[in-house]
Enzyme design. Structure first.
Site, PDB file in Angstrom:
ATOM      1  N   ASP A  62      54.052  -9.722 -52.926  1.00  0.00           N
ATOM      2  CA  ASP A  62      53.855 -11.074 -52.431  1.00  0.00           C
ATOM      3  C   ASP A  62      52.578 -11.056 -51.601  1.00  0.00           C
ATOM      4  OD1 ASP A  62      54.970 -13.751 -52.468  1.00  0.00           O
ATOM      5  OD2 ASP A  62      54.897 -13.528 -50.294  1.00  0.00           O
ATOM      6  N   GLY A 137      43.279 -16.744 -58.919  1.00  0.00           N
ATOM      7  CA  GLY A 137      43.643 -17.381 -57.647  1.00  0.00           C
ATOM      8  C   GLY A 137      42.456 -17.667 -56.738  1.00  0.00           C
ATOM      9  N   ARG A 165      45.381  -5.553 -51.985  1.00  0.00           N
ATOM     10  CA  ARG A 165      46.372  -5.012 -52.938  1.00  0.00           C
ATOM     11  C   ARG A 165      46.209  -3.501 -53.093  1.00  0.00           C
ATOM     12  NH1 ARG A 165      46.029  -8.743 -56.213  1.00  0.00           N
ATOM     13  NH2 ARG A 165      47.871  -9.669 -55.276  1.00  0.00           N
TER      14      ARG A 165
HETATM   15  P1  ITT Z   1      54.292 -13.559 -58.783  1.00  0.00           P
HETATM   16  O1  ITT Z   1      54.983 -14.109 -57.546  1.00  0.00           O
HETATM   17  O2  ITT Z   1      55.044 -13.830 -60.061  1.00  0.00           O
HETATM   18  O3  ITT Z   1      53.948 -12.094 -58.639  1.00  0.00           O
HETATM   19  P2  ITT Z   1      52.121 -15.325 -57.936  1.00  0.00           P
HETATM   20  O4  ITT Z   1      50.788 -15.633 -58.553  1.00  0.00           O
HETATM   21  O5  ITT Z   1      53.011 -16.475 -57.554  1.00  0.00           O
HETATM   22  O6  ITT Z   1      52.871 -14.318 -58.933  1.00  0.00           O
HETATM   23  P3  ITT Z   1      51.907 -14.613 -55.085  1.00  0.00           P
HETATM   24  O7  ITT Z   1      53.026 -15.490 -54.670  1.00  0.00           O
HETATM   25  O8  ITT Z   1      51.852 -13.246 -54.480  1.00  0.00           O
HETATM   26  O9  ITT Z   1      51.897 -14.401 -56.681  1.00  0.00           O
HETATM   27  O10 ITT Z   1      50.504 -15.280 -54.840  1.00  0.00           O
HETATM   28  C1  ITT Z   1      50.289 -16.369 -53.982  1.00  0.00           C
HETATM   29  C2  ITT Z   1      49.017 -17.055 -54.405  1.00  0.00           C
HETATM   30  O11 ITT Z   1      47.914 -16.262 -53.981  1.00  0.00           O
HETATM   31  C3  ITT Z   1      48.867 -17.281 -55.911  1.00  0.00           C
HETATM   32  O12 ITT Z   1      48.281 -18.549 -56.105  1.00  0.00           O
HETATM   33  C4  ITT Z   1      47.917 -16.180 -56.346  1.00  0.00           C
HETATM   34  O13 ITT Z   1      47.095 -16.608 -57.423  1.00  0.00           O
HETATM   35  C5  ITT Z   1      47.092 -15.948 -55.091  1.00  0.00           C
HETATM   36  N1  ITT Z   1      46.690 -14.542 -54.985  1.00  0.00           N
HETATM   37  C6  ITT Z   1      47.507 -13.471 -54.833  1.00  0.00           C
HETATM   38  N2  ITT Z   1      46.792 -12.333 -54.828  1.00  0.00           N
HETATM   39  C7  ITT Z   1      45.496 -12.696 -54.968  1.00  0.00           C
HETATM   40  C8  ITT Z   1      44.283 -11.994 -55.069  1.00  0.00           C
HETATM   41  O14 ITT Z   1      44.239 -10.672 -55.042  1.00  0.00           O
HETATM   42  N3  ITT Z   1      43.156 -12.683 -55.224  1.00  0.00           N
HETATM   43  C9  ITT Z   1      43.173 -14.037 -55.275  1.00  0.00           C
HETATM   44  N4  ITT Z   1      44.265 -14.787 -55.224  1.00  0.00           N
HETATM   45  C10 ITT Z   1      45.427 -14.117 -55.065  1.00  0.00           C
END
Ligand code: ITT
Length: 181
Positions: A62, A137, A165
């Site tokens: 997360d 993202g 990460r």
């Molecule tokens: P899962 O929960 O299924 O793993 P998710 O995309 O919903 O997928 P998160 O809740 O962890 O994952 O992510 C929250 C938001 O932050 C989501 O919009 C991601 O695209 C973004 N995000 C997470 N890690 C990122 C990264 O390394 N670089 C850019 N955006 C990121």
């Protein structure tokens, strides 16, 4: 095994694990995420929910972007904000803002009979426009400290040298290596 619906996330982990001699499987599943006070709590709760469904060792990630001048927003709401106002909306909110400091955080929750939490953080700046096509993202608007490029202008291998990460993944892999001995 990693459980995630985000292919970009999986690819980053896949590369990091391979470099360290681990094979990583992907279970593509969108699980419910409760909006709790911190990403650690969100990860812990989601993992606990999944232990009722998955009967082997696995982890979830997360992550969230915490912007200083917005008092940590979008934080635990990063997913919702990305899919609603997106990067353009964030840039708009920060149009006249000179304090562009931000923090990207990852919380890994890993299950091997017990629940373990591993964290990683990278500080950076929010760019003034979207730049780059790689990643996913918030990558086009996040410039890690000491770098010129946004995450989205970097190759995965470069992002994987400095990212939030990567740091959390190293903690997890150190734990896995110790367990093997
Ligand atoms: P899962 O929960 O299924 O793993 P998710 O995309 O919903 O997928 P998160 O809740 O962890 O994952 O992510 C929250 C938001 O932050 C989501 O919009 C991601 O695209 C973004 N995000 C997470 N890690 C990122 C990264 O390394 N670089 C850019 N955006 C990121």
């Amino acid at each position: 095994m990693i459980v995630t619906s985000n292919k970009g996330k999986f690819l980053e982990y896949y590369q990091l694990f391979r470099e360290n001699g681990f094979e990583l499987k992907h279970y593509n599943l969108k699980y419910p995420e409760e909006q709790l006070g911190s990403i650690d709590e969100v990860a812990r709760r989601s993992l606990y929910y999944l232990t009722g469904i998955i009967k082997e060792e696995f982890f979830i990630d997360d992550s969230g972007l915490f912007i200083d001048s917005l008092n940590g927003f979008p934080g635990v709401y990063s997913s919702y904000v990305q899919s609603t106002i997106g990067n353009k909306g964030i840039l708009k909110l920060m149009r006249n803002e000179t304090n562009r400091n931000a923090l990207f955080k990852t919380s890994i929750a890993y299950y091997d009979g017990d629940i373990h939490i591993f964290n990683g953080e990278t500080r950076g700046l929010i760019s003034t426009e979207e730049r780059g096509k790689n990643g996913f993202g918030y990558d086009p608007i996040f410039i890690p400290y000491g770098e010129e490029m946004t995450y989205a202008e970097m190759e995965t291998i470069e992002k994987n040298r400095i990212s939030h990460r990567y740091k959390a993944a190293m903690e997890l892999m150190n734990y896995l290596k110790k367990k093997k001995i």
